[in-house]
Design an enzyme around this catalytic site. Structure first.
Site, PDB file in Angstrom:
ATOM      1  N   CYS A 121       0.823  -1.213   0.000  1.00  0.00           N
ATOM      2  CA  CYS A 121       0.000   0.000   0.000  1.00  0.00           C
ATOM      3  C   CYS A 121       0.858   1.264   0.000  1.00  0.00           C
ATOM      4  CB  CYS A 121      -0.942   0.005   1.194  1.00  0.00           C
ATOM      5  SG  CYS A 121      -0.135  -0.223   2.802  1.00  0.00           S
ATOM      6  N   HIS A 179      -2.429   1.194   7.079  1.00  0.00           N
ATOM      7  CA  HIS A 179      -2.641   1.269   5.634  1.00  0.00           C
ATOM      8  C   HIS A 179      -2.250   2.647   5.115  1.00  0.00           C
ATOM      9  CE1 HIS A 179      -4.253   0.106   1.799  1.00  0.00           C
ATOM     10  NE2 HIS A 179      -5.128   1.098   1.782  1.00  0.00           N
ATOM     11  N   ASP A 189      -8.398   4.110  -2.186  1.00  0.00           N
ATOM     12  CA  ASP A 189      -7.799   2.947  -1.537  1.00  0.00           C
ATOM     13  C   ASP A 189      -7.002   2.126  -2.548  1.00  0.00           C
ATOM     14  OD1 ASP A 189      -7.235   0.634  -0.006  1.00  0.00           O
ATOM     15  OD2 ASP A 189      -9.034   0.999   1.195  1.00  0.00           O
TER      16      ASP A 189
END
Length: 525
Positions: A135, A261, A279
């Site tokens: 991520c 994240h 995302d």
């Protein structure tokens, strides 16, 4: 005309009998449940619903790379293959999916309030992370491409374009696949690519400061000049001096599965006071709106390993006023890797043990192991890749020439015999580097040709000198440069060359100071 009757109806009972007798074998071969098994499973599902690809509401996963398993269908090969696999996650009620009717209304409201400044350049480059723990790298790659930064490396064919594998200056990418990266490492990676970085831990920032960062990245400032400029720039330059916001947050706080994240913030809606999260784990959650207050709270949890909170980073990549044609990362001479942190920490401790101003002789003694190992400095640095255009090539040539002259100047001010010994081995050092650095990549080509096509050639004494400069304050370096200019007077280097050497030293200093952060807890998806 007489037609012959089809004999097929007579065969139907026979076929049914054969299928019935072979049903268990066929079911096992294709992963099909028998009727009784289906009924039993239906009863089980009615008692405790299980949806393939989703966890039950009371189950969470600390890392998307190792999610909790769903209940498989007994005796089924298909279910066995799908065991421990997932397809998406249900969006929690704390978040609003961008594609939902409500999400579209919020988007329209953000558009009306000019809160989409980051959205369009980011969505053009939006990508799904290629590894469950990528991520952080993927967030940075999306922003780098949105900022139109030239990586100076070939991606595929003749094209230069950022991908995660290019982010190897502060990290071991194989390790990142397992653990992710920290906020400190994210900032280091961004700096290595030439970005201006403003990083804050959530615990060190008020909600007003976080809101200011969101507005700086997302709110457009109505300006006639800006509108005219953006209308005349279809690619890249419209993001000059643009700031993008990346957040490192705890998923659990916003009601999602997983823990730490990274993702970019693409928009802000004043009416609902919400931020749009692009995302990067799109296999899990699509783009969605989160209340700004809740996102701020998600930056606060303390990492039990580091004792530090998550945070946010503002990233930009400005153009100079006189030239907007070139995007050149700050470091043009060296790269560094996360695996080199242990040696950086040793050097850091060595410097801490001195209660006086560090001299070049002190640094030389450390990086040559008191004259016994002239390769030691390469345990914290790697040469950069060869430039891809004439402008960058000229900059590298000037920087190396200046370093060579600075080495001569320092030698004249020093009586250290080790310095003379290193200089005598200059040619031998170059040959050794050529052989060692491309040993793993030579396939049918001459080693020298392979090396020349990939990395610049730079000597150990030049690397040691930049390492020495990294121990100085900027003002000290400028005084050294001024003294050099006054006493040498032989070459008139452009001011940009001196500034580049300052940048190289600053990056090395940053990597040394951040070396302790390599032991921080990682961020997963």
């Amino acid at each position: 005309m007489h037609r012959q009757r089809c004999p097929f109806p007579r065969l139907i009972p026979v076929i049914i009998t054969i299928i019935a007798s072979q049903a268990p074998t066929i079911a096992n071969s294709f992963g099909i449940m028998s009727d009784s098994c289906c009924k039993a499973k239906a009863l089980s599902l009615s008692a405790e619903p299980v949806v393939m690809g989703r966890q039950s509401p009371n189950t969470t996963s600390s890392n998307d790379a190792t999610p909790s398993a769903t209940t498989p269908v007994a005796g089924s090969k298909t279910s066995s293959m799908l065991k421990r696999t997932f397809y998406r996650r249900p969006m929690p009620n704390t978040c609003v999916a961008l594609s939902s009717p409500e999400g579209r209304k919020i988007f329209a409201s953000a558009h009306n309030s000019r809160g989409l400044k980051s959205f369009f350049p980011l969505v053009e480059q939006f990508a799904t992370q290629t590894e469950p723990a990528y991520c952080g790298p993927t967030t940075l790659v999306v922003i780098l491409n949105a900022l139109a930064v030239d990586p100076r490396r070939t991606w595929k064919g003749p094209w230069r374009w950022y991908e995660e594998s290019f982010l190897n200056c502060c990290v071991d990418l194989e390790e990142v696949k397992k653990t992710g990266i920290t906020l400190g490492t994210f900032a280091c990676l961004a700096k290595c690519q030439g970005l201006t970085v403003e990083a804050r831990h959530g615990s060190d920032a008020s909600i007003e400061e976080f809101r200011d960062a969101v507005e700086a990245a997302c709110l457009e400032v109505e300006s006639t000049d800006e509108v005219a400029s953006s209308s005349n720039n279809d690619q890249g330059n419209s993001t000059a001096n643009h700031q993008f916001l990346a957040v490192s947050y705890t998923r659990k706080v916003v009601g999602q599965t997983g823990d730490g994240h990274f993702s970019p913030i693409a928009a802000y809606d004043e009416a609902s006071d919400s931020v749009l999260v692009l995302d990067t784990a799109r296999f899990k959650y699509g783009p969605h709106w989160i209340p700004l207050q809740l996102m701020y709270e998600a930056l606060q949890p303390i990492d039990k390993t580091t004792g530090k909170s998550r945070g946010y980073v503002l990233l930009s990549y400005g153009y100079s006023d006189h030239d907007q044609s070139s995007n050149m990362p700050r470091s043009i001479l060296f790269r560094s890797k996360k695996g080199q942190d242990p040696t950086r920490r040793l050097f850091k401790e060595y410097l801490r043990g001195m209660n006086y101003e560090v001299s070049f002789e002190d640094v030389l003694k450390f990086w040559t192991k008191d004259g016994q190992d002239f390769d030691y400095v390469w345990s914290i640095l790697d040469p950069q890749l060869v430039p891809t255009n004439q402008e960058e090539e000229d900059m590298v040539t000037n920087a190396r020439s200046l370093l060579t002259d600075l080495v001569g100047y320092v030698r004249a001010c020093s009586s250290n015999a080790s310095l003379d010994k290193i200089k005598e081995r200059y040619d031998e050092r170059l040959l050794h580097e050529t052989k060692s650095m491309c040993a793993d990549s030579c396939e049918g080509n001459s080693c020298e040709d392979t090396f020349t096509s990939r990395k610049i050639v730079i000597s150990s004494i030049e690397a040691i000198l930049v390492s020495y400069l990294s121990t100085m304050e900027s003002e000290q370096m400028r005084k050294l440069f001024q003294s050099f200019q006054e006493k040498s007077g032989e070459k008139d280097y452009p001011i940009e060359t001196y500034e580049q050497i300052l940048c190289e030293a600053d990056l090395i200093n940053y990597a040394i100071e951040a070396s302790d952060e390599s032991e921080e807890d990682a961020f997963g998806s």
